[in-house]
Design a protein around this motif. Structure first.
Motif, short mmCIF file in Angstrom:
data_model
loop_
_atom_site.label_atom_id
_atom_site.label_comp_id
_atom_site.label_asym_id
_atom_site.label_seq_id
_atom_site.Cartn_x
_atom_site.Cartn_y
_atom_site.Cartn_z
N ASN A 129 0.69 -1.12 0.14
CA ASN A 129 -0.16 0.11 0.16
C ASN A 129 0.93 1.14 -0.14
O ASN A 129 0.22 1.87 0.91
CB ASN A 129 -0.55 0.20 1.20
N ASN A 150 -2.65 1.76 -7.07
CA ASN A 150 -1.11 2.29 -6.02
C ASN A 150 -0.20 3.18 -6.64
O ASN A 150 0.72 3.02 -6.91
CB ASN A 150 -0.58 1.60 -5.22
N GLU A 337 -1.40 11.60 6.59
CA GLU A 337 -2.59 10.64 6.21
C GLU A 337 -1.49 10.16 4.71
O GLU A 337 -2.05 8.72 3.91
CB GLU A 337 -3.04 11.13 5.48
N ARG A 340 0.21 7.18 5.26
CA ARG A 340 -0.71 5.93 5.62
C ARG A 340 -0.98 5.38 4.78
O ARG A 340 -1.12 3.88 4.98
CB ARG A 340 -1.23 6.84 6.91
N ASP A 341 -1.98 5.78 3.65
CA ASP A 341 -2.25 5.42 2.59
C ASP A 341 -2.17 5.42 1.63
O ASP A 341 -2.13 6.65 1.15
CB ASP A 341 -3.92 5.62 2.48
N ARG A 343 -2.90 4.12 -1.91
CA ARG A 343 -4.02 3.61 -2.16
C ARG A 343 -4.78 5.36 -2.18
O ARG A 343 -5.33 5.87 -3.36
CB ARG A 343 -5.09 2.89 -2.05
N ALA A 344 -4.89 5.98 -1.12
CA ALA A 344 -6.02 7.35 -0.79
C ALA A 344 -5.02 8.45 -1.76
O ALA A 344 -5.75 8.90 -2.12
CB ALA A 344 -5.95 7.08 0.10
N THR A 345 -3.89 7.93 -1.77
CA THR A 345 -2.70 8.72 -1.95
C THR A 345 -3.02 8.92 -4.02
O THR A 345 -2.95 10.09 -4.56
CB THR A 345 -1.24 8.96 -1.40
#
Length: 417
Positions: A129, A150, A337, A340-341, A343-345
């Motif tokens: 991730n 990703n 954030e 941390r993530d 995929r969210a980035t």
């Protein structure tokens, strides 16, 4: 100019004995250590000692320029850049990426300069991730069957080259093709994508042959086979030192007198190494060239002190572009954030328009394809050049929609509907 491997090789030798050649204890730091600051770690995995070394040598300089232009020091950020040589081996690339993710706290990988190594790292970034910004690899599989939430594929791909340069050569009368490619993921994908374009537009394929990669220096047998095909176009689906040697040997054998030689992925770095006496008239497809416009010229002036002997090409300029957008995204969502993530980035990066001095304005599609114009450039005649890096002139501009493979044709599982 001889196409030589990077002068860093001596510095990397000791580390190479242990596997990937890493530059330990020498990260690019946006500011000195002190009180706890928001911190990001970026990793560049590339070819620093093989056939693509000269293409990749400006990589770190371009990443540093992104940090400076974004003003990370003024923001109170701490950003490290790690650099490693994958030696064109998938196991070294994957082992380096895994170690960086698991032990070194790397948040995002940039570059990974060959298709085979990029595909290996692509799956690992998804597993961990993390963020993967693929700027130099060419395989269109990164936005096809192997697309990942990703990964963003930033600069170019084999489908783009086939659609833009392949279509240009066909329109100029090159209606029969023979392919000479490197025998690994990029070479095979480049041949497949160009074959599809040529045949769809009524052209004919006379044959293809693949040379071992890396390690081939004598291309004579492959060139004689191409010549005997009587095709009008010799399409070279290799790059870097291999492309340079192929073009030089093709001229020695007189292949250029009966066939038009087209290097499907020809960087301006390669044109510089060939020299305009040899390269004049060659057409290439590129998404960046230093002399495109006022923004690219100003950027080249800023980055040149960091890489005085080699101008950045589209691949390494892509590092600047990708890192710039990543930093903007981290600022938008918050560093904690973003770390941390992955995929969210990546999802946030896709939602934000791109804009930088190398590629201008653009967007990122849901399959991870970064969209921007493509330029058909032609190598100048020697008398047209004002200095050693004044190499190319623009002959056409292809829109992103025409240059890159349509979203619904790639087979990416992320594409809805």
């Amino acid at each position: 100019m001889e196409f030589r491997s990077t002068s860093r090789r001596a510095l990397l030798g000791t580390a190479a004995l242990a596997g990937a050649a890493v530059l330990p204890g020498r990260p690019t730091r946006a500011q000195s250590d002190g009180a706890a600051k928001p911190k990001l770690r970026l990793g560049i995995i590339t070819d620093l000692s093989g056939p693509y070394a000269d293409l990749s040598r400006p990589a770190e300089a371009c990443a540093r320029q992104a940090l400076e232009d974004f003003g990370v020091s003024g923001r109170g950020w701490d950003v490290d850049i790690l650099v490693a040589d994958h030696q064109n081996k998938t196991d070294i690339a994957a082992a380096t990426a895994r170690r960086w993710f698991d032990q070194e706290g790397v948040d995002a990988l940039v570059d990974v300069s060959t298709s085979a190594t990029a595909l290996a790292v692509n799956g690992l970034a998804r597993e961990k991730n993390k963020v993967f910004l693929a700027t130099e690899p060419g395989t269109s599989e990164l936005t096809g069957a192997s697309c990942s939430p990703n990964t963003i594929h930033w600069v170019w791909d084999t489908a783009m080259l086939a659609r833009s340069l392949g279509s240009t050569v066909l329109a100029q009368g090159g209606d029969s093709w023979f392919f000479l490619g490197a025998d690994y993921a990029f070479g095979h994908q480049m041949v497949r994508d160009t074959t599809a374009v040529v045949q769809a537009r009524g052209g004919k394929i006379a044959g293809s042959v693949f040379h071992p990669f890396p390690g081939t220096s004598d291309f004579s047998a492959f060139l004689l086979r191409a010549q005997s095909s009587r095709a009008k176009v010799l399409s070279l689906c290799n790059s870097g030192a291999d492309l340079i040697n192929t073009v030089k040997q093709a001229r020695e054998f007189g292949v250029n007198r009966s066939m038009r030689i087209v290097g499907m992925i020809t960087y301006d770095t390669v044109i510089h190494s060939l020299g305009l006496e040899t390269a004049q008239g060659m057409q290439i497809a590129a998404t960046y060239y230093w002399d495109l416009n006022d923004r690219t010229r100003a950027w080249q002036a800023r980055v040149q002190p960091k890489t005085p002997t080699l101008y950045p090409n589209m691949g390494t300029a892509g590092i600047y572009s990708a890192v710039t957008h990543y930093l903007k995204t981290a600022a938008d969502m918050g560093i904690a954030e973003a770390k941390r993530d992955g995929r969210a980035t990546i999802a946030r990066m896709k939602s934000m328009p791109t804009d930088d001095d190398c590629f201008g304005m653009g967007t990122i599609r849901e399959d991870g394809r970064k969209m921007h114009p493509v330029y058909i450039l032609e190598a100048k005649k020697p008398f047209e050049s004002k200095h050693s890096w004044d190499l190319l002139k623009t002959v056409a501009t292809v829109s992103p929609e025409d240059a890159f493979r349509p979203l619904n044709e790639g087979g990416c599982p992320l594409v809805r509907g």
